[in-house]
Motif scaffolding. Structure first.
Motif, PDB file in Angstrom:
ATOM      1  N   GLU A  11      38.015 -33.712   6.965  1.00 10.81           N
ATOM      2  CA  GLU A  11      36.707 -33.452   7.878  1.00 10.81           C
ATOM      3  C   GLU A  11      35.482 -32.875   6.946  1.00 10.81           C
ATOM      4  OE1 GLU A  11      36.938 -31.231  11.444  1.00 10.81           O
ATOM      5  OE2 GLU A  11      36.130 -32.964  12.583  1.00 10.81           O
ATOM      6  N   PHE A  12      35.943 -31.867   6.380  1.00 15.00           N
ATOM      7  CA  PHE A  12      35.157 -31.046   5.785  1.00 15.00           C
ATOM      8  C   PHE A  12      34.486 -31.835   4.457  1.00 15.00           C
ATOM      9  CE2 PHE A  12      33.233 -27.906   2.839  1.00 15.00           C
ATOM     10  CZ  PHE A  12      33.035 -26.840   3.547  1.00 15.00           C
ATOM     11  N   LEU A  13      35.180 -32.416   3.731  1.00 16.47           N
ATOM     12  CA  LEU A  13      34.782 -33.320   2.802  1.00 16.47           C
ATOM     13  C   LEU A  13      33.992 -34.547   3.278  1.00 16.47           C
ATOM     14  CD1 LEU A  13      37.854 -33.441   0.428  1.00 16.47           C
ATOM     15  CD2 LEU A  13      35.849 -32.063   0.085  1.00 16.47           C
ATOM     16  N   ALA A  14      34.360 -35.074   4.304  1.00 12.66           N
ATOM     17  CA  ALA A  14      33.572 -36.175   5.086  1.00 12.66           C
ATOM     18  C   ALA A  14      32.029 -35.445   5.437  1.00 12.66           C
ATOM     19  CB  ALA A  14      34.108 -36.690   6.333  1.00 12.66           C
ATOM     20  N   TRP A  15      32.051 -34.406   5.811  1.00 14.46           N
ATOM     21  CA  TRP A  15      30.764 -33.623   6.250  1.00 14.46           C
ATOM     22  C   TRP A  15      29.849 -33.562   4.862  1.00 14.46           C
ATOM     23  CZ3 TRP A  15      29.015 -28.462   5.134  1.00 14.46           C
ATOM     24  CH2 TRP A  15      28.004 -28.420   5.725  1.00 14.46           C
ATOM     25  N   LEU A  16      30.557 -32.832   3.958  1.00 12.57           N
ATOM     26  CA  LEU A  16      29.565 -32.777   2.835  1.00 12.57           C
ATOM     27  C   LEU A  16      29.131 -34.264   2.218  1.00 12.57           C
ATOM     28  CD1 LEU A  16      31.837 -30.489   0.448  1.00 12.57           C
ATOM     29  CD2 LEU A  16      29.580 -30.048   1.855  1.00 12.57           C
TER      30      LEU A  16
ATOM     31  N   ARG B 215      30.261 -44.565   3.724  1.00 14.10           N
ATOM     32  CA  ARG B 215      31.698 -45.428   3.461  1.00 14.10           C
ATOM     33  C   ARG B 215      32.625 -44.316   2.972  1.00 14.10           C
ATOM     34  NH1 ARG B 215      28.048 -49.514   2.307  1.00 14.10           N
ATOM     35  NH2 ARG B 215      28.358 -49.223  -0.010  1.00 14.10           N
ATOM     36  N   HIS B 216      32.343 -43.675   2.116  1.00 13.23           N
ATOM     37  CA  HIS B 216      33.347 -42.723   1.325  1.00 13.23           C
ATOM     38  C   HIS B 216      33.708 -41.665   2.728  1.00 13.23           C
ATOM     39  CE1 HIS B 216      35.072 -39.403  -1.296  1.00 13.23           C
ATOM     40  NE2 HIS B 216      35.328 -40.394  -2.068  1.00 13.23           N
ATOM     41  N   ALA B 217      32.772 -41.223   3.479  1.00 13.13           N
ATOM     42  CA  ALA B 217      33.323 -40.180   4.600  1.00 13.13           C
ATOM     43  C   ALA B 217      34.108 -40.907   5.472  1.00 13.13           C
ATOM     44  CB  ALA B 217      32.028 -39.553   4.979  1.00 13.13           C
ATOM     45  N   GLU B 218      33.763 -41.968   5.651  1.00 20.83           N
ATOM     46  CA  GLU B 218      34.678 -42.800   6.788  1.00 20.83           C
ATOM     47  C   GLU B 218      35.895 -43.087   6.130  1.00 20.83           C
ATOM     48  OE1 GLU B 218      31.186 -45.703   9.182  1.00 20.83           O
ATOM     49  OE2 GLU B 218      32.332 -46.280   7.185  1.00 20.83           O
ATOM     50  N   ASP B 219      36.325 -43.202   5.068  1.00 25.48           N
ATOM     51  CA  ASP B 219      37.366 -43.565   4.216  1.00 25.48           C
ATOM     52  C   ASP B 219      38.255 -42.070   4.255  1.00 25.48           C
ATOM     53  OD1 ASP B 219      37.033 -46.264   3.866  1.00 25.48           O
ATOM     54  OD2 ASP B 219      36.232 -45.797   1.841  1.00 25.48           O
ATOM     55  N   ALA B 220      37.539 -41.048   4.134  1.00 26.75           N
ATOM     56  CA  ALA B 220      38.339 -39.741   4.043  1.00 26.75           C
ATOM     57  C   ALA B 220      38.709 -39.101   5.339  1.00 26.75           C
ATOM     58  CB  ALA B 220      37.068 -38.596   3.615  1.00 26.75           C
ATOM     59  N   LEU B 221      37.982 -39.581   6.316  1.00 20.76           N
ATOM     60  CA  LEU B 221      38.194 -39.345   7.875  1.00 20.76           C
ATOM     61  C   LEU B 221      39.570 -40.172   8.316  1.00 20.76           C
ATOM     62  CD1 LEU B 221      34.935 -39.033   9.900  1.00 20.76           C
ATOM     63  CD2 LEU B 221      36.833 -37.094   9.256  1.00 20.76           C
ATOM     64  N   ALA B 222      39.460 -41.296   7.843  1.00 24.15           N
ATOM     65  CA  ALA B 222      40.703 -42.328   8.046  1.00 24.15           C
ATOM     66  C   ALA B 222      41.958 -41.975   7.467  1.00 24.15           C
ATOM     67  CB  ALA B 222      40.390 -43.726   7.636  1.00 24.15           C
ATOM     68  N   ALA B 223      41.648 -41.392   6.063  1.00 22.11           N
ATOM     69  CA  ALA B 223      43.132 -41.278   5.347  1.00 22.11           C
ATOM     70  C   ALA B 223      43.605 -39.655   5.927  1.00 22.11           C
ATOM     71  CB  ALA B 223      42.647 -41.073   3.787  1.00 22.11           C
ATOM     72  N   GLY B 224      42.800 -38.852   6.059  1.00 20.61           N
ATOM     73  CA  GLY B 224      42.926 -37.475   6.677  1.00 20.61           C
ATOM     74  C   GLY B 224      43.424 -36.489   5.645  1.00 20.61           C
ATOM     75  N   SER B 225      44.144 -35.274   5.893  1.00 21.54           N
ATOM     76  CA  SER B 225      44.676 -34.484   4.873  1.00 21.54           C
ATOM     77  C   SER B 225      45.532 -33.432   5.620  1.00 21.54           C
ATOM     78  CB  SER B 225      43.378 -33.803   4.105  1.00 21.54           C
ATOM     79  OG  SER B 225      43.013 -32.851   4.990  1.00 21.54           O
ATOM     80  N   GLU B 226      46.160 -32.813   4.677  1.00 21.26           N
ATOM     81  CA  GLU B 226      46.947 -31.745   5.268  1.00 21.26           C
ATOM     82  C   GLU B 226      46.326 -30.413   5.684  1.00 21.26           C
ATOM     83  OE1 GLU B 226      48.676 -30.332   0.901  1.00 21.26           O
ATOM     84  OE2 GLU B 226      50.223 -31.236   2.087  1.00 21.26           O
ATOM     85  N   HIS B 227      45.043 -30.213   5.000  1.00 21.79           N
ATOM     86  CA  HIS B 227      44.404 -28.992   5.219  1.00 21.79           C
ATOM     87  C   HIS B 227      43.873 -29.072   6.628  1.00 21.79           C
ATOM     88  CE1 HIS B 227      45.564 -28.616   1.039  1.00 21.79           C
ATOM     89  NE2 HIS B 227      44.717 -29.416   0.719  1.00 21.79           N
TER      90      HIS B 227
END
Length: 412
Positions: A245-250, A272-284
């Protein structure tokens, strides 16, 4: 003839110290030139505690000698001179107080960090409903308190206070930029936030602050400066580590800057990159203080960029979808989306529909003031200039230039 500075004492001290322009002095202090102009006015405001020491350090004179009138209840200049004499020097460019010796200030208990952070958390929550002109002075006063507490803390307690102080300065900067439209003041405030984040060694907070500083040149169309600040923000985020979420906001922030600079294709790629990041998620985990972004906010960014790119059907669909998904508490963002929908309809040659959305935005502004939202409505009204004789546009003008709206806009 050049009009003499009304606070001649400060101007004389500034000149004697080698700062022949207000701009040079402002840069040395880490504030906006507008702030220096205020200090050299007839009735200079009392500087924040962290800047008092900087002023006296640069000029070699105490606050009274610099033409400032000490507000009731403030320390006497003699006490300030004593502190300057015994406190260790700060690093160059720093605007945070140094840790004094035990003989100059009592050390606070560890609980002070929790108490201070609790107020910071409350201000964060109130941002979404309390009028900015009401909340901003309280946030600044809380920042003053944090600056005063730092010299009385050490170790983890000092880092915790500094972290809450960084968030407080960030909130103040957000209000100044987005709610009050004072970018010069916001820039100086965000610099203080960054210094506090450094004191706390909080890389993610530093990244968030740097990304906010990119908005300022981005909105002014200064692409190179905005891009440099985003590089810095991403560098700090890598040290986090940052959540998806943080990286998508950037990505969204950079997309907004690219859009403002006319690079909508690049902006859409970032979204589009932000949407992909949100879809993938992360452990952080996303920091609790980052309450200004979610998938709906990303959709709002996307709709605005599609609008600027001329993709009107896509922009309309994106913005309407975002509007449907918004929570009841997102009043400020709702104003912006109404404004963008109005802009879509104006660009599509539908003045009545454009005016309907613009009036909905004005209704929302009466509930929660947001200068960024008013900017959107004014852009729509300019786009409706060819239809200024239409009754719907005249009705919009009656709303836009009603007593309450006009006074509120001028007051801010």
């Amino acid at each position: 003839m050049t009009r003499p500075a009304r606070n001649a004492k400060l101007k004389s001290a500034r000149m004697a110290a080698g700062y022949h322009t207000q701009q040079a002095f402002a840069e040395a202090l880490g504030v906006g030139v507008r702030q220096v102009r205020r200090w050299e006015s007839d009735n200079p405001p009392w500087p924040h505690p962290d800047l008092q020491q900087r002023l006296t350090h640069l000029t070699g004179q105490d606050m009274e000698a610099l033409g400032f009138t000490i507000p009731p209840g403030r320390d006497h200049p003699a006490a300030q001179r004593h502190y300057a004499a015994v406190a260790p020097p700060r690093s160059a460019g720093s605007h945070l107080p140094a840790v004094p010796s035990q003989s100059t200030a009592p050390m606070q208990p560890a609980s002070v960090a929790t108490d201070y952070a609790n107020v910071t958390r409350s201000h964060r929550s109130m941002y979404w409903s309390v009028a900015p002109a009401t909340l901003h002075p309280a946030v600044i006063a809380h920042a003053d308190l944090g600056c005063a507490l730092l010299p009385e803390t050490a170790g983890q307690t000092r880092r915790d206070v500094a972290a809450a102080l960084a968030e407080t300065w960030l909130l103040a900067g957000r209000i100044e930029f987005f709610d009050l439209r004072e970018p010069d003041d916001a820039g100086a405030t965000l610099l203080r936030a960054l210094q506090a984040a450094g004191e706390a060694d909080d890389s993610l907070m530093g990244s968030a602050i740097l990304a906010h500083t990119a908005f300022i040149p981005g909105w002014a169309g200064e692409h190179e400066t905005a891009a440099e600040r985003m590089v810095a923000a991403r560098t700090y985020a890598r040290r986090g580590p940052a959540s998806a979420e943080f990286l998508a906001w950037l990505d969204a922030v950079e997309a907004e800057c690219e859009t403002r600079c006319g690079n909508t294709r690049t902006a859409l790629h970032l979204i589009r990159h932000a949407e992909d990041a949100l879809a993938a998620g992360s452990e952080h985990l996303t920091p609790v203080w980052m309450d200004w972004f979610n998938p709906v906010r990303l959709a709002a960014f996307k709709g605005h960029t599609q609008l600027k790119a001329g993709h009107l059907p896509q922009a309309r669909a994106t913005l309407l979808n975002a509007l449907d998904r918004m929570s009841a508490t997102e009043d400020k963002q709702r104003t912006v989306i109404y404004g963008d929908l109005a802009a879509v309809e104006a660009a599509a040659g539908q003045p009545e529909e454009a005016c309907r959305y613009a009036c909905l935005a004005l209704d929302q502004l009466q509930t929660t003031w947001y200068a960024t939202g008013l900017d959107r409505i004014r852009e729509v009204r300019r786009a409706l200039a060819p239809h200024h004789h239409d009754q719907c546009v005249r009705d919009l003008d009656d709303r836009l230039y009603g007593w309450a709206t006009t006074v509120s806009a001028l007051a801010r």
